[in-house]
Design a protein around this motif. Structure first.
Motif, PDB file in Angstrom:
ATOM      1  N   CYS A  54      -0.939  -1.347   8.263  1.00 23.00           N
ATOM      2  CA  CYS A  54      -0.194  -2.033   9.314  1.00 23.00           C
ATOM      3  C   CYS A  54      -0.872  -3.344   9.693  1.00 23.00           C
ATOM      4  O   CYS A  54      -0.198  -4.344   9.967  1.00 23.00           O
ATOM      5  N   GLU A  55      -2.199  -3.356   9.701  1.00 22.98           N
ATOM      6  CA  GLU A  55      -2.928  -4.579  10.042  1.00 22.98           C
ATOM      7  C   GLU A  55      -2.786  -5.636   8.955  1.00 22.98           C
ATOM      8  O   GLU A  55      -2.608  -6.824   9.247  1.00 22.98           O
ATOM      9  N   GLU A  56      -2.874  -5.220   7.697  1.00 24.14           N
ATOM     10  CA  GLU A  56      -2.905  -6.183   6.597  1.00 24.14           C
ATOM     11  C   GLU A  56      -1.516  -6.587   6.111  1.00 24.14           C
ATOM     12  O   GLU A  56      -1.327  -7.726   5.666  1.00 24.14           O
TER      13      GLU A  56
ATOM     14  N   PHE B 288      -0.811  -5.668  14.834  1.00 23.75           N
ATOM     15  CA  PHE B 288       0.173  -5.447  13.775  1.00 23.75           C
ATOM     16  C   PHE B 288       1.242  -6.528  13.896  1.00 23.75           C
ATOM     17  O   PHE B 288       1.496  -7.029  14.984  1.00 23.75           O
ATOM     18  N   HIS B 289       1.894  -6.851  12.772  1.00 25.24           N
ATOM     19  CA  HIS B 289       2.938  -7.874  12.795  1.00 25.24           C
ATOM     20  C   HIS B 289       4.239  -7.339  12.224  1.00 25.24           C
ATOM     21  O   HIS B 289       4.259  -6.656  11.202  1.00 25.24           O
TER      22      HIS B 289
ATOM     23  N   ILE C  29       6.669  -2.263  10.371  1.00 25.34           N
ATOM     24  CA  ILE C  29       6.446  -2.449  11.803  1.00 25.34           C
ATOM     25  C   ILE C  29       7.590  -3.255  12.412  1.00 25.34           C
ATOM     26  O   ILE C  29       8.055  -4.231  11.817  1.00 25.34           O
ATOM     27  N   GLY C  30       8.021  -2.854  13.615  1.00 24.52           N
ATOM     28  CA  GLY C  30       9.036  -3.603  14.338  1.00 24.52           C
ATOM     29  C   GLY C  30       8.428  -4.437  15.457  1.00 24.52           C
ATOM     30  O   GLY C  30       7.242  -4.314  15.784  1.00 24.52           O
TER      31      GLY C  30
ATOM     32  N   PRO D 135       0.809  -1.222   0.000  1.00 21.43           N
ATOM     33  CA  PRO D 135       0.000   0.000   0.000  1.00 21.43           C
ATOM     34  C   PRO D 135       0.847   1.279   0.000  1.00 21.43           C
ATOM     35  O   PRO D 135       1.877   1.351   0.659  1.00 21.43           O
ATOM     36  N   VAL D 136       0.377   2.251  -0.763  1.00 29.19           N
ATOM     37  CA  VAL D 136       1.013   3.572  -0.810  1.00 29.19           C
ATOM     38  C   VAL D 136       0.127   4.539  -0.032  1.00 29.19           C
ATOM     39  O   VAL D 136      -1.062   4.679  -0.326  1.00 29.19           O
TER      40      VAL D 136
END
Length: 348
Positions: free
Chosen positions: A65-67, A276-277, A264-265, A48-49
């Protein structure tokens, strides 16, 4: 991964890539799970942008962040000229003779300077990569590299870090608001200076991937997750970065021009309680005769803080923490002691 580990990363010197004509055994990844880099072109995807100026930017970032655990950011506010000039400094650094770069070698007890990937200790083979880590002012290391001309290089690196720190602040605030985290908690996690060390919570790692005589048998960066809250990446080339999807396996990413890749970290995965992963990713070497580069900015909370899953106390559907609370500094040790699998060690 393997139980047979290399010496600590700080004790291993990057290869003199200018002098090799064949891939040495130490860097040969053939016949391993990691070496399967030949992926069909139709699998190349664009994550995603997100436009930072979009009216719905918080929701767009949260959904990405979720996907995906990752997104590309446009209109991020980092001037193109500054990115280009900082990249030029990095190019000048890696173009130095090996003997000169060795003067700023990262040694035990230090965190900055010329280095291999920190997570190399988890693997039996080395990576086709050389790096340089900057925390705050690089003046001490740059004096060793450019004794009479270090200041102009330092100024550019410091300016870039400050701009990236401000962007990290903005993105983290948006993400915390999406998660419903209070302003009070935000202030703790976004504290700029650690009261014990007086150092800012940011780390810039410059990555260089030199030309390789046989790219199919090497890896730029092996599989890993980032320990940060967020990582903000500028990569000079379009291809090379790959992410792991449980259904699809390894997926190569196509970078959109003039974007930063945000991922994401581990620490944000913990705070989000798994919403989030922290996505596993790696860098493969392409068929090229040119050195390629990236600049990764790691955004951390203060090391003295404890982080824990945020579970909305008034939610209609009560949430149960799936991770143990952990001190930020201690998490680095936990991850190292578990061969890079820190999240798994905290799972309740």
């Amino acid at each position: 991964m393997t139980d047979q580990k290399l010496p600590p990363a700080s004790l291993v010197v990057p290869l003199d890539f200018d002098s090799v004509q064949t891939v040495p055994e130490s860097h040969l990844w053939a016949h391993t799970d990691e070496s399967s880099q030949k992926i069909e072109s139709d699998k190349i995807v664009s994550i995603p942008v997100v436009d930072l100026n979009d009216d719905n930017v918080m929701e767009l970032i949260g959904k990405a962040c979720e996907e995906w655990g990752m997104f590309q950011l446009i209109n991020h506010g980092i001037p193109k000229t500054l990115i280009a000039e900082t990249e030029e400094v990095a190019q000048c650094l890696f173009a130095l003779p090996k003997s000169q770069k060795m003067k700023a070698l990262q040694v035990p007890g230090t965190s900055t300077g010329y280095c291999i990937a920190r997570f190399s200790k988890y693997y039996e083979k080395l990576m086709w990569h050389e790096g340089f880590t900057v925390i705050g002012s690089p003046v001490d290391d740059f004096k060793k590299l450019w004794p009479s001309d270090y200041q102009r290089f330092c100024d550019k690196m410091e300016e870039y870090q400050l701009k990236m720190k401000a962007l990290g602040d903005k993105l983290t605030r948006l993400i915390f608001k999406f998660l419903g985290i209070s302003d009070e908690e935000m202030v703790k996690l976004l504290s700029y200076i650690d009261p014990t060390t007086r150092k800012p919570h940011m780390l810039l790692r410059l990555n260089s991937y030199p030309p390789c005589p046989d790219p199919s048998k090497v890896i730029g960066l092996a599989t890993h997750t980032d320990t940060s809250l967020l990582t903000m990446l500028h990569q000079a080339r379009k291809y090379g970065l790959q992410i792991f999807n449980e259904k699809e396996g390894w997926i190569p990413l196509a970078r959109k021009s003039d974007t930063l890749i945000i991922n994401i970290g581990d620490l944000l995965q913990i705070i989000s309680n798994g919403r989030f992963h922290s996505i596993p990713h790696r860098v493969m070497i392409q068929e090229t005769e040119e050195t390629t580069m990236s600049m990764a900015f790691f955004y951390y909370p203060p090391g003295h803080l404890n982080v824990s899953p945020y579970c909305k106390p008034l939610s209609e559907t009560p949430q149960t923490p799936i991770y143990k609370a952990v001190n930020v500094k201690e998490y680095f040790t936990i991850k190292a002691n578990n061969l890079g699998k820190g999240i798994a060690a905290l799972t309740i």
